[in-house]
Design an enzyme around this catalytic site. Sequence first.
Site, short mmCIF file in Angstrom:
data_model
loop_
_atom_site.label_atom_id
_atom_site.label_comp_id
_atom_site.label_asym_id
_atom_site.label_seq_id
_atom_site.Cartn_x
_atom_site.Cartn_y
_atom_site.Cartn_z
N ASN A 58 -5.59 8.49 6.83
CA ASN A 58 -5.44 7.24 7.60
C ASN A 58 -5.33 7.54 9.09
O ASN A 58 -5.97 6.88 9.92
CB ASN A 58 -4.18 6.48 7.19
N ARG B 148 0.85 -1.18 0.00
CA ARG B 148 0.00 0.00 0.00
C ARG B 148 0.89 1.24 0.00
O ARG B 148 2.10 1.16 0.26
CB ARG B 148 -0.89 -0.01 1.24
N HIS B 149 0.30 2.37 -0.28
CA HIS B 149 0.99 3.65 -0.16
C HIS B 149 1.45 3.83 1.28
O HIS B 149 0.99 3.12 2.20
CB HIS B 149 0.00 4.77 -0.51
N HIS C 230 -3.76 0.34 -2.81
CA HIS C 230 -4.60 0.69 -1.67
C HIS C 230 -5.15 -0.57 -1.02
O HIS C 230 -5.08 -1.65 -1.61
CB HIS C 230 -5.76 1.58 -2.14
N GLU D 119 -8.33 3.48 -5.35
CA GLU D 119 -9.03 2.82 -4.24
C GLU D 119 -10.53 2.71 -4.53
O GLU D 119 -11.09 3.46 -5.34
CB GLU D 119 -8.79 3.61 -2.94
N ARG E 291 -1.44 9.74 -2.82
CA ARG E 291 -0.64 9.01 -1.83
C ARG E 291 0.22 7.90 -2.44
O ARG E 291 1.31 7.64 -1.94
CB ARG E 291 -1.52 8.49 -0.70
#
Length: 470
Positions: free
Chosen positions: A264, A257-258, A392, A327, A307
């Site tokens: 987040n 993932r980023h 994502h 995402e 991101r």
Amino acid sequence: MAASPRELTQNPLKKIWMPCKNGLPEQHASQRKVCMTNCPTLIVTVGLPARGKTYISKKLTRYLNWIGVPTKEFNVGQYRRECVKIYKSFEFFRPDNEEGLKIRKQCASAALNDVRQYLSEEGGQVAVFDATNTTRERRGTIVKFAEQNGYKVFFVESVCEDPEVIAENIVQVKLSSPDYTDCSTDEAVDDFMKRIKCYENSYQTLDEVLDRELSYIKIMDVGRRYLVNRVLDHIQSRIVYYLMNIHITPRSIYLCRHGESELNIKGRIGGDSGLSARGKQFARCLGNFIQDQNIRELKVWTSQMRRTIQTAEALTVPYEQWKALNEIDAGVCEEMMYEEIQEHYPLEFALRDQDKYRYRYPKGESYEDLVQRLEPVIMELERQENVLVICHQAVMRCLLAYFLDKSAEELPYLKCPLHTVLKLTPVAYGCKVESISLNVEAVNTHRDRPENVHVHRSREDALQTVPAHL
């Protein structure tokens, strides 16, 4: 007089419009499982032993199930092993061994009976009949069986004359077979080569003239050449396209993932925020990790969201942006905390917990939608060699489910933590997974399914599994 059009109501889970009566949905085609085949399909492998038929069968089954076509593989060798508990030698497969021939026919027949059960009674759409099927007579029997039961037949033949590929297949797959548990490597290889010889004299390959009425793809020398004949429907064309894209070159796929994002940290879903300070630190660590791995001709893919692009920028290597990797779209719930979704849309929150895979956000997407969107990504991943995909949480779950053969029920709950790289290396009939944490702290964004998924549950029950956040 023509009947007046029926009233419509929207299915609350999938947000699909359907006919209703007195405000209640009617039993209608749109409520049934989506069917991509107008009648069941029987895929039949053809080829000598050690030509990759089971590899093709398992991969094809995994792909079709992932795109939503209920598919099951029937390996006749497995039926034979259950029938004859102790394998002695290649003598069992000799064409003049009447006892062996009788048992093999019984096993093929038992497998076909199970195919019938699956396709005609259990709601399966595709069955893969994995056996050598090397004679025209044997294939004729299968075609007759399919006609009697109303199935379409599609043959997949693998022809390979490259001794290196055959030897590698024997070593990789056949030596670990239950047939050879008490043999040395040399004994097993010698026996298996003799087993292949038992089939060679009677082998009748699919012929452009003699078999012109059949639907088939012939794969020559592991994809150097293909011959495709009479593709009759959508599912057969999907199968052909898939089989023409897979390869057996050793490689690894890296999924991550980023880096941790600003949203987040706040426990907000979706959005297009930038990286947090820890997210930027992870991006630098990812750059060092990739450099240390010294991966040959690595390709890097990101989504088109800030991101993932910020994360890739720290690698100082070229990267390709894919809109398909964006995402999942949470629609009206974008940038909300789970607590806010529960407060404003408690019914939606409960419906999603009841069936997370098929639930579609209002004005957004479901995991089921996401799988369809990601199919071109999977196809290209199959074509490529070493690739790093920076994506994502929901997207990574879908990709991981494909490679690890996870069901639609398991898929939305696969754990894909931030700041962790998953290295997937295809092996024999599956995938080896290594999880590598880059030791940069991050928030936990994983929410398990709560025990109570009822629409009238309490706020506490609904938020039982929400991870901590600011």
